[in-house]
Structures are given as structure tokens and as C-alpha cells.
Scaffold this motif. Structure first.
Motif, PDB file in Angstrom:
ATOM      1  N   SER A  52      31.083  71.047 -56.280  1.00 49.19           N
ATOM      2  CA  SER A  52      31.536  72.414 -56.022  1.00 49.19           C
ATOM      3  C   SER A  52      30.399  73.405 -56.231  1.00 49.19           C
ATOM      4  N   ALA A  53      29.506  73.146 -57.180  1.00 43.00           N
ATOM      5  CA  ALA A  53      28.364  74.060 -57.381  1.00 43.00           C
ATOM      6  C   ALA A  53      27.496  74.080 -56.124  1.00 43.00           C
ATOM      7  N   TYR A  54      27.222  72.897 -55.569  1.00 32.31           N
ATOM      8  CA  TYR A  54      26.378  72.802 -54.371  1.00 32.31           C
ATOM      9  C   TYR A  54      27.047  73.523 -53.198  1.00 32.31           C
ATOM     10  N   GLN A  55      28.344  73.264 -53.007  1.00 30.05           N
ATOM     11  CA  GLN A  55      29.037  73.879 -51.870  1.00 30.05           C
ATOM     12  C   GLN A  55      29.147  75.392 -52.025  1.00 30.05           C
ATOM     13  N   LEU A  56      29.377  75.856 -53.239  1.00 25.34           N
ATOM     14  CA  LEU A  56      29.455  77.311 -53.457  1.00 25.34           C
ATOM     15  C   LEU A  56      28.108  77.969 -53.171  1.00 25.34           C
ATOM     16  N   SER A  57      27.013  77.312 -53.564  1.00 21.54           N
ATOM     17  CA  SER A  57      25.711  77.941 -53.346  1.00 21.54           C
ATOM     18  C   SER A  57      25.335  77.898 -51.863  1.00 21.54           C
ATOM     19  N   ARG A  58      25.744  76.846 -51.124  1.00 21.26           N
ATOM     20  CA  ARG A  58      25.518  76.806 -49.663  1.00 21.26           C
ATOM     21  C   ARG A  58      26.265  77.960 -49.000  1.00 21.26           C
ATOM     22  N   THR A  62      19.421  80.804 -63.097  1.00 20.23           N
ATOM     23  CA  THR A  62      19.322  80.021 -64.339  1.00 20.23           C
ATOM     24  C   THR A  62      20.358  78.912 -64.342  1.00 20.23           C
ATOM     25  N   MET A  63      21.567  79.197 -63.861  1.00 20.95           N
ATOM     26  CA  MET A  63      22.623  78.182 -63.840  1.00 20.95           C
ATOM     27  C   MET A  63      22.251  77.041 -62.889  1.00 20.95           C
ATOM     28  N   ARG A  64      21.685  77.385 -61.728  1.00 16.82           N
ATOM     29  CA  ARG A  64      21.321  76.322 -60.772  1.00 16.82           C
ATOM     30  C   ARG A  64      20.224  75.434 -61.329  1.00 16.82           C
ATOM     31  N   TRP A  65      19.164  76.041 -61.849  1.00 18.77           N
ATOM     32  CA  TRP A  65      18.066  75.234 -62.401  1.00 18.77           C
ATOM     33  C   TRP A  65      18.508  74.460 -63.632  1.00 18.77           C
ATOM     34  N   GLY A  66      19.315  75.153 -64.475  1.00 20.16           N
ATOM     35  CA  GLY A  66      19.826  74.494 -65.674  1.00 20.16           C
ATOM     36  C   GLY A  66      20.669  73.285 -65.314  1.00 20.16           C
ATOM     37  N   GLY A  67      21.500  73.437 -64.299  1.00 11.63           N
ATOM     38  CA  GLY A  67      22.365  72.336 -63.860  1.00 11.63           C
ATOM     39  C   GLY A  67      21.544  71.153 -63.373  1.00 11.63           C
ATOM     40  N   ILE A  68      20.475  71.444 -62.610  1.00  8.21           N
ATOM     41  CA  ILE A  68      19.620  70.357 -62.100  1.00  8.21           C
ATOM     42  C   ILE A  68      18.917  69.643 -63.262  1.00  8.21           C
ATOM     43  N   ILE A  69      18.389  70.424 -64.213  1.00  6.84           N
ATOM     44  CA  ILE A  69      17.714  69.828 -65.384  1.00  6.84           C
ATOM     45  C   ILE A  69      18.705  68.946 -66.160  1.00  6.84           C
ATOM     46  N   LEU A  70      19.926  69.450 -66.362  1.00  8.02           N
ATOM     47  CA  LEU A  70      20.913  68.681 -67.137  1.00  8.02           C
ATOM     48  C   LEU A  70      21.327  67.405 -66.404  1.00  8.02           C
ATOM     49  N   GLY A  71      21.455  67.500 -65.065  1.00  8.24           N
ATOM     50  CA  GLY A  71      21.799  66.310 -64.276  1.00  8.24           C
ATOM     51  C   GLY A  71      20.732  65.236 -64.431  1.00  8.24           C
ATOM     52  N   GLY A 114      22.092  74.958 -73.898  1.00  6.04           N
ATOM     53  CA  GLY A 114      22.565  76.166 -74.572  1.00  6.04           C
ATOM     54  C   GLY A 114      22.745  77.317 -73.588  1.00  6.04           C
ATOM     55  N   LEU A 115      21.733  77.528 -72.739  1.00  5.89           N
ATOM     56  CA  LEU A 115      21.816  78.622 -71.761  1.00  5.89           C
ATOM     57  C   LEU A 115      22.955  78.379 -70.766  1.00  5.89           C
ATOM     58  N   HIS A 116      23.087  77.112 -70.348  1.00  2.00           N
ATOM     59  CA  HIS A 116      24.105  76.756 -69.354  1.00  2.00           C
ATOM     60  C   HIS A 116      25.518  76.966 -69.914  1.00  2.00           C
ATOM     61  N   VAL A 117      25.718  76.530 -71.165  1.00  2.00           N
ATOM     62  CA  VAL A 117      27.038  76.659 -71.788  1.00  2.00           C
ATOM     63  C   VAL A 117      27.360  78.135 -72.055  1.00  2.00           C
ATOM     64  N   ARG A 118      26.351  78.888 -72.444  1.00  2.00           N
ATOM     65  CA  ARG A 118      26.560  80.301 -72.762  1.00  2.00           C
ATOM     66  C   ARG A 118      27.125  81.041 -71.549  1.00  2.00           C
ATOM     67  N   HIS A 119      26.461  80.889 -70.401  1.00  7.36           N
ATOM     68  CA  HIS A 119      26.947  81.586 -69.217  1.00  7.36           C
ATOM     69  C   HIS A 119      28.163  80.879 -68.620  1.00  7.36           C
ATOM     70  N   GLY A 120      28.154  79.539 -68.658  1.00  7.89           N
ATOM     71  CA  GLY A 120      29.232  78.756 -68.047  1.00  7.89           C
ATOM     72  C   GLY A 120      30.570  78.992 -68.728  1.00  7.89           C
ATOM     73  N   PHE A 121      30.567  79.045 -70.051  1.00 11.27           N
ATOM     74  CA  PHE A 121      31.822  79.257 -70.771  1.00 11.27           C
ATOM     75  C   PHE A 121      32.413  80.620 -70.412  1.00 11.27           C
ATOM     76  N   TRP A 122      31.538  81.595 -70.346  1.00  8.17           N
ATOM     77  CA  TRP A 122      31.960  82.948 -69.995  1.00  8.17           C
ATOM     78  C   TRP A 122      32.533  82.975 -68.574  1.00  8.17           C
ATOM     79  N   SER A 123      31.834  82.369 -67.614  1.00  6.42           N
ATOM     80  CA  SER A 123      32.298  82.348 -66.223  1.00  6.42           C
ATOM     81  C   SER A 123      33.631  81.622 -66.103  1.00  6.42           C
ATOM     82  N   ALA A 124      33.750  80.494 -66.823  1.00  6.46           N
ATOM     83  CA  ALA A 124      34.989  79.711 -66.750  1.00  6.46           C
ATOM     84  C   ALA A 124      36.167  80.549 -67.253  1.00  6.46           C
ATOM     85  N   ALA A 125      35.929  81.283 -68.340  1.00  6.27           N
ATOM     86  CA  ALA A 125      37.001  82.112 -68.894  1.00  6.27           C
ATOM     87  C   ALA A 125      37.436  83.166 -67.877  1.00  6.27           C
TER      88      ALA A 125
END
Ligand code: HEM
Length: 223
Positions: free
Chosen positions: A82-88, A111-120, A170-181
Motif C-alpha cells: 500500500s505504501a508503494y501504491q500510494l506513492s505511485r 523520511t517515511m519512504r527512505w526509512g521504510g526502505i532501510i527497515l525493509g 525511531g523516526l518511522h514509528v514517531r511519524h507512523g504512529f501519529w499518521s495511523a492515529a
């Protein structure tokens, strides 16, 4: 019906939020479990053995662990797809291209895109390192995770890979948790400050808790 929800941007964001929260729950448990390394090899290895016998005798050896693995793989695939499709969609929706010098997406989005790639990439490395032992630095020993963890953090690159990934986490969770909420409708004028504070504390605890393991080995407290 399911097709319509999946095709909509709100549907994809909901999939991202729910799969993200499932992974977050796993990470909190994993981080706390990892801290048992400070109690010595006996307790840590016993804990790793228990992970394989949860639910016995109803569950067979490793069944619960495999169930958790399947849920995690589904969550990772759903989250990344879903991240890939949303960014397309985001790139296609733009009527005209920005001038080169202007960033394409906001700072948080990039930051979320790069963070996601690094985490993957990190998750693949981490499984090959401490679950299968394929890229492990020492003589990988099945059933002896304590020694395997100590070996990993006895190399400079092991420390660099894990610490960089934990900062990205840490950066990914910080923004991700907020976005999810926000996506799941928890945000409001009165609650937003509390949600931001929760996101910050959660991100900080996760990063610090995970990094405590390599720091323990580097300082010789865990050996
Ligand atoms: C310093 C940080 C970390 C340490 C020391 C660590 C340690 C470990 C160890 C020892 C195992 C193998 C457990 C066993 O076989 O019993 C493991 C498995 C795993 N870890 Fe971590 N971990 C860390 C961070 C992370 C992070 C940040 C993630 C996710 C982004 C993660 C995801 C996983 C996954 C998915 C498995 C595989 C579980 C399985 O299928 O057996 N770990 N970790």
C-alpha cells in the motif's frame, strides 16, 4: 466491496495503519524480550526456547511461532504494497512536475519512504543474521541466541547496521504512529497533543531499548 475499499486511498491508508500497529505491537514485545540479554545466557536462551513452545500442549512445537511469522509477513507485505501504491498515485496525481530544485514530497513523506526502505533491507539482513545464520559473523549456533547476539555486536559493521536501523525505526514509528492515529480517526483538537507525546515516547523507548543490546556488548556488560 473489499475491492472498492482496497482501491481507495483511504482504504490503503487504513491497511497501512492497521498493519503498522500490528508490527509495532510485535516490536514492543521483541524489544522487551531482547533486554533479557542482561540477565545472562541461561535466561535469554530459555526465553528463546519458550518462544517455540508457546501454547503447548495444545499447540505443537513452533506452531505459535509460525503463526506469528505468518501474521508478520502478511503485515509487512500489506504495508509495503500500500505504501508503494500510494506513492505511485501521489506522483501521478500531480498535474505538472515541480521545478527540479523543489522537493517532490514533504520532508516527513520522504523520511517515511527512505526509512521504510532501510527497515525493509534491515529485516532481511536481521533474519539472515540471527534467525538463519546465513550472514552471521561468528559460528552461528542454532538454539544459542545469546552467543549469536554477542558475536553480531562484536563486529563494527554489526553495530553500525543495527544502530542505523534502530534510529530509522525511531523516526518511522514517531511519524507512523501519529499518521495511523489520524487515519483511524483518533485525532482531535484536544487529543492531538497527547497523541504526539505518545508517539515521541514510544519511538524513544523502542530505539533506546533496542540500542541497549549492542551498547551492552560494546561496553562489555554483556559478554
Ligand atoms: C538490537 C536490536 C535487535 C536484536 C538484538 C534482535 C535480536 C533478535 C534475535 C536474537 C532473534 C532470533 C530469535 C530466536 O531465534 O529465538 C530475532 C528475530 C527477529 N527479529 Fe530481532 N532483534 C533486534 C531488532 C529487531 C527489529 C528492529 C526488528 C524489526 C524491524 C526485528 C525483527 C525480528 C524478526 C522479524 C525476527 C524473526 C523472528 C522469527 O521468525 O524467528 N528485530 N531478533
Amino acid at each position: 466491496m473489499a475491492r472498492t475499499v482496497w482501491d481507495s486511498s483511504v482504504g490503503k491508508k487504513t491497511v497501512m495503519a492497521v498493519s503498522g500497529l500490528i508490527m509495532l505491537l510485535y516490536l514492543v514485545v521483541h524489544m522487551i524480550g531482547n533486554l533479557k540479554i542482561y540477565f545472562g545466557p541461561g535466561e535469554f536462551n530459555h526465553y528463546a526456547h519458550w518462544l517455540r513452545t508457546i501454547g503447548e500442549p495444545f499447540m505443537h512445537y513452533e506452531w505459535t511461532l509460525w503463526l506469528i511469522r505468518v501474521v508478520l509477513v502478511v503485515a509487512v507485505v500489506a504495508h509495503a504494497t500500500s505504501a508503494y501504491q500510494l506513492s505511485r498515485r501521489d506522483i501521478r496525481a500531480r498535474p505538472t512536475k515541480y521545478v527540479h530544485s523543489r522537493p517532490r514530497a514533504s520532508y516527513a513523506t520522504r523520511t517515511m519512504r527512505w526509512g521504510g526502505i532501510i527497515l525493509g533491507l534491515f529485516i532481511v539482513w536481521h533474519i539472515l543474521d540471527l534467525t538463519t545464520g546465513t550472514v552471521h559473523s561468528g559460528g552461528f549456533q542454532e538454539g544459542h541466541p545469546y552467543q549469536n547476539v554477542v558475536d553480531t555486536f562484536s563486529t563494527w559493521y554489526g553495530n553500525v547496521i543495527y544502530i542505523v536501523a534502530m534510529l530509522a525505526l525511531g523516526l518511522h514509528v514517531r511519524h507512523g504512529f501519529w499518521s495511523a492515529a489520524q487515519t483511524l480517526g483518533a485525532g482531535s483538537r484536544t487529543r492531538d497533543r497527547a497523541l504526539k507525546a505518545t508517539a515521541n515516547v514510544l519511538a524513544l523507548l523502542l530505539t533506546a531499548g533496542f540500542i541497549a543490546v549492542p551498547v551492552g556488548v560494546m561496553t562489555g556488560v554483556v559478554s
